[in-house]
Write an enzyme that holds these catalytic residues in place. Structure first.
Site, PDB file in Angstrom:
ATOM      1  N   ASP A   1      19.930 -18.250 -47.415  1.00 44.00           N
ATOM      2  CA  ASP A   1      18.478 -18.238 -47.241  1.00 44.00           C
ATOM      3  C   ASP A   1      17.824 -16.955 -47.764  1.00 44.00           C
ATOM      4  O   ASP A   1      16.615 -16.780 -47.630  1.00 44.00           O
ATOM      5  CB  ASP A   1      18.093 -18.467 -45.774  1.00 44.00           C
ATOM      6  CG  ASP A   1      18.892 -17.613 -44.800  1.00 44.00           C
ATOM      7  OD1 ASP A   1      19.666 -16.758 -45.266  1.00 44.00           O
ATOM      8  OD2 ASP A   1      18.736 -17.804 -43.591  1.00 44.00           O
TER       9      ASP A   1
ATOM     10  N   LYS B   1      12.677 -16.635 -39.775  1.00 44.46           N
ATOM     11  CA  LYS B   1      12.323 -17.988 -40.208  1.00 44.46           C
ATOM     12  C   LYS B   1      12.782 -19.005 -39.180  1.00 44.46           C
ATOM     13  O   LYS B   1      13.643 -18.741 -38.331  1.00 44.46           O
ATOM     14  CB  LYS B   1      12.943 -18.315 -41.567  1.00 44.46           C
ATOM     15  CG  LYS B   1      14.475 -18.247 -41.627  1.00 44.46           C
ATOM     16  CD  LYS B   1      15.207 -19.485 -41.118  1.00 44.46           C
ATOM     17  CE  LYS B   1      16.714 -19.360 -41.218  1.00 44.46           C
ATOM     18  NZ  LYS B   1      17.449 -20.463 -40.547  1.00 44.46           N
TER      19      LYS B   1
END
Length: 288
Positions: free
Chosen positions: A133, A9
């Site tokens: 995350d 990401k």
């Protein structure tokens, strides 16, 4: 054998709103995917085994893959045991979420192979404390992360541009990045508003990563790479998360490719992601 990819990401902006007594921070950030990925090959075995292509990464119980595996076995129970063979491509300590992505995929693989039919929220609850995350990677869609970054509001914020991500060759400490930043409880613009309402070429004036200044102060190469990405023609460039990777978003493919080739020739690890990228979250049975 089952095969699957674990994707990295980047953070589209990161606002540190509050430092909590626990040492954690309330933040707001935009999560989206890039094509940089690790490849999983999983087989049934007599006991758990973790094999990594990168010998510098520990494959003991401190690895997030092992922690996810053990958490699943402890709280849900495993009918079988599995061997994980991972081809590592995502750099560690790079602000790309490689470890969290690996942990999330491990849970999704076990959920599928053990036919436990757990929901995304059930999987998040198993290892919520291992990485802020991880919920983003389990849900598998771009979105806005709030609170500790674990509350994910899915949003259509995957950039319609070429994303060039550059790893400078060294890790960045998340603890140091947060420890040296100055929280701002009242930012002028919310990240959600910027990403949803402003054109991409306005982001460089509005979209900030609050962890970037203290990290660049200690690692000037990160700032130099960011400047170079703008010089090459990026419409927006920033450090991802707590670093050390930097990304630039380009509107034209030939400009992005030229920048990619230039960094590649300098022996930087790089990745080029196409516009509106959608990761393949499938877990596939492979005949061997």
């Amino acid at each position: 054998m089952w095969i699957a990819n674990s994707y990295a990401k980047i953070n589209l902006g990161l606002q540190v709103l509050e430092r909590l007594p626990t040492g954690y921070h309330n933040i707001e950030t935009g999560f989206c995917f890039i094509e940089w990925n690790d490849r999983f090959e999983v087989n049934r075995g007599e006991s758990y085994q973790l094999i990594l292509s990168d010998d510098s990464i520990p494959n003991d119980d401190n690895n997030l893959i092992s922690k996810a595996y053990n958490a699943f076995d402890r709280y849900i129970g495993l009918k079988n045991h599995y061997s994980f063979n991972i081809t590592k491509n995502i750099p560690a300590g790079a602000g790309l979420g490689g470890g969290s992505s690996n942990a999330a995929l491990t849970l999704r693989i076990l959920n599928k192979l053990e036919e436990t039919n757990l929901s995304d929220e059930d999987l998040v609850d198993l290892i919520r404390d291992l990485g802020a995350d991880i919920p983003f990677f389990i849900k598998g869609k771009p979105g806005l992360g709030t609170g500790l970054g674990q509350q994910i509001d899915p949003l259509d914020i995957q950039p319609d541009g070429w994303i060039l991500t550059v790893y400078p060759g060294f890790e960045s400490s998340t603890a140091d990045a947060y420890g040296h930043c100055e929280p701002n409880p009242n930012p002028e613009f919310s990240i959600k508003r910027i990403l949803m309402e402003e054109e991409m070429d306005e982001w460089q004036y509005l979209l900030q990563n609050d962890l970037e200044p203290p990290v660049i102060t200690r690692n000037h190469l990160i700032g130099n790479i960011k400047d170079q990405l703008y010089d090459f023609g990026a419409v927006y460039s920033a450090m991802s998360g707590s670093g050390s990777s930097v990304f630039g978003i380009f509107e034209q493919d030939f400009v992005a490719i030229q920048a990619y080739e230039s960094f590649h020739e300098l022996d930087f690890k790089t990745n080029l992601t196409k516009p509106n990228f959608t990761p393949d979250h499938g877990i596939y049975l492979k005949d061997v």
